[in-house]
Motif scaffolding. Structure first.
Motif, PDB file in Angstrom:
ATOM      1  N   MET A   1       4.424   8.857   4.151  1.00  0.00           N
ATOM      2  CA  MET A   1       5.596   8.231   3.587  1.00  0.00           C
ATOM      3  C   MET A   1       5.752   6.793   4.083  1.00  0.00           C
ATOM      4  SD  MET A   1       7.348   9.469   1.326  1.00  0.00           S
ATOM      5  CE  MET A   1       8.675  10.346   0.667  1.00  0.00           C
ATOM      6  N   GLY A   2       5.484   6.521   5.333  1.00  0.00           N
ATOM      7  CA  GLY A   2       5.631   5.201   5.921  1.00  0.00           C
ATOM      8  C   GLY A   2       4.662   4.206   5.313  1.00  0.00           C
ATOM      9  N   ASN A   3       3.433   4.666   5.048  1.00  0.00           N
ATOM     10  CA  ASN A   3       2.441   3.772   4.445  1.00  0.00           C
ATOM     11  C   ASN A   3       2.823   3.385   3.020  1.00  0.00           C
ATOM     12  OD1 ASN A   3       0.846   3.619   6.686  1.00  0.00           O
ATOM     13  ND2 ASN A   3      -0.483   5.313   6.096  1.00  0.00           N
ATOM     14  N   ASN A   4       3.427   4.334   2.288  1.00  0.00           N
ATOM     15  CA  ASN A   4       3.850   4.063   0.910  1.00  0.00           C
ATOM     16  C   ASN A   4       4.935   2.992   0.877  1.00  0.00           C
ATOM     17  OD1 ASN A   4       2.384   5.289  -1.056  1.00  0.00           O
ATOM     18  ND2 ASN A   4       3.684   7.105  -1.223  1.00  0.00           N
ATOM     19  N   ASN A   5       5.920   3.118   1.750  1.00  0.00           N
ATOM     20  CA  ASN A   5       7.010   2.145   1.803  1.00  0.00           C
ATOM     21  C   ASN A   5       6.495   0.764   2.202  1.00  0.00           C
ATOM     22  OD1 ASN A   5       8.955   4.000   1.031  1.00  0.00           O
ATOM     23  ND2 ASN A   5       9.504   4.531   3.147  1.00  0.00           N
ATOM     24  N   GLN A   6       5.555   0.734   3.135  1.00  0.00           N
ATOM     25  CA  GLN A   6       4.980  -0.536   3.574  1.00  0.00           C
ATOM     26  C   GLN A   6       4.168  -1.172   2.447  1.00  0.00           C
ATOM     27  OE1 GLN A   6       2.432  -0.191   6.973  1.00  0.00           O
ATOM     28  NE2 GLN A   6       2.691  -2.344   7.530  1.00  0.00           N
ATOM     29  N   LEU A   7       3.434  -0.381   1.677  1.00  0.00           N
ATOM     30  CA  LEU A   7       2.644  -0.882   0.557  1.00  0.00           C
ATOM     31  C   LEU A   7       3.558  -1.445  -0.535  1.00  0.00           C
ATOM     32  CD1 LEU A   7      -0.145  -1.182  -0.772  1.00  0.00           C
ATOM     33  CD2 LEU A   7       0.188   1.082  -1.759  1.00  0.00           C
ATOM     34  N   ILE A   8       4.632  -0.743  -0.839  1.00  0.00           N
ATOM     35  CA  ILE A   8       5.579  -1.219  -1.857  1.00  0.00           C
ATOM     36  C   ILE A   8       6.246  -2.517  -1.384  1.00  0.00           C
ATOM     37  CG2 ILE A   8       7.774  -0.693  -3.008  1.00  0.00           C
ATOM     38  CD1 ILE A   8       6.844   2.243  -3.088  1.00  0.00           C
TER      39      ILE A   8
END
Length: 126
Positions: A1-8
């Motif tokens: 989940m953390g990687n997704n938010n950082q990518l967005i």
């Protein structure tokens, strides 16, 4: 989940940076280029111009891609490309610009002295 938010977040930042570049650099340059192109397409016989090389002259003939200008006291004429025109200094159809004059200050006229006063002030010669 953390990687997704950082990518967005990274993608959003790239879009914001691209939008800033577009509105602050690309769009104003396109607007300026359009104004220059309109100026070059609107050249008419009688316009006084300055070329990109600094030559000042008056247009005596226009063609679709070229113009003929007259330069100097000897009235030398030569043909040049329209894209070489840097600016128009004055046009044939426009009236000269009149500067607004400041209202003149009203100064009082000198009061005329009566003959009697003039005789009193004049030194007596005897």
């Amino acid at each position: 989940m953390g990687n997704n938010n950082q990518l967005i977040g990274n993608i959003v930042m790239l879009v914001v940076i691209f939008a800033a570049f577009y509105f602050f650099l690309i769009r104003p340059q396109k607007k300026k280029d359009k104004q220059v192109q309109d100026m070059r397409n609107g050249l008419q016989v009688g316009d006084e111009i300055v070329t990109i090389g600094g030559i000042c002259g008056k247009i005596v003939k226009t063609k679709p891609d070229t113009i003929v200008i007259q330069v100097g006291a000897d009235r030398v004429k030569f043909e040049m490309m329209r894209w070489a025109v840097s600016s128009v200094t004055s046009t044939k159809n426009t009236a000269p610009v009149q500067e607004e004059e400041e209202p003149k200050k009203v100064t009082p006229k000198r009061l005329k002295k009566s003959d009697a006063e003039a005789e009193e002030e004049a030194p007596e010669e005897k």
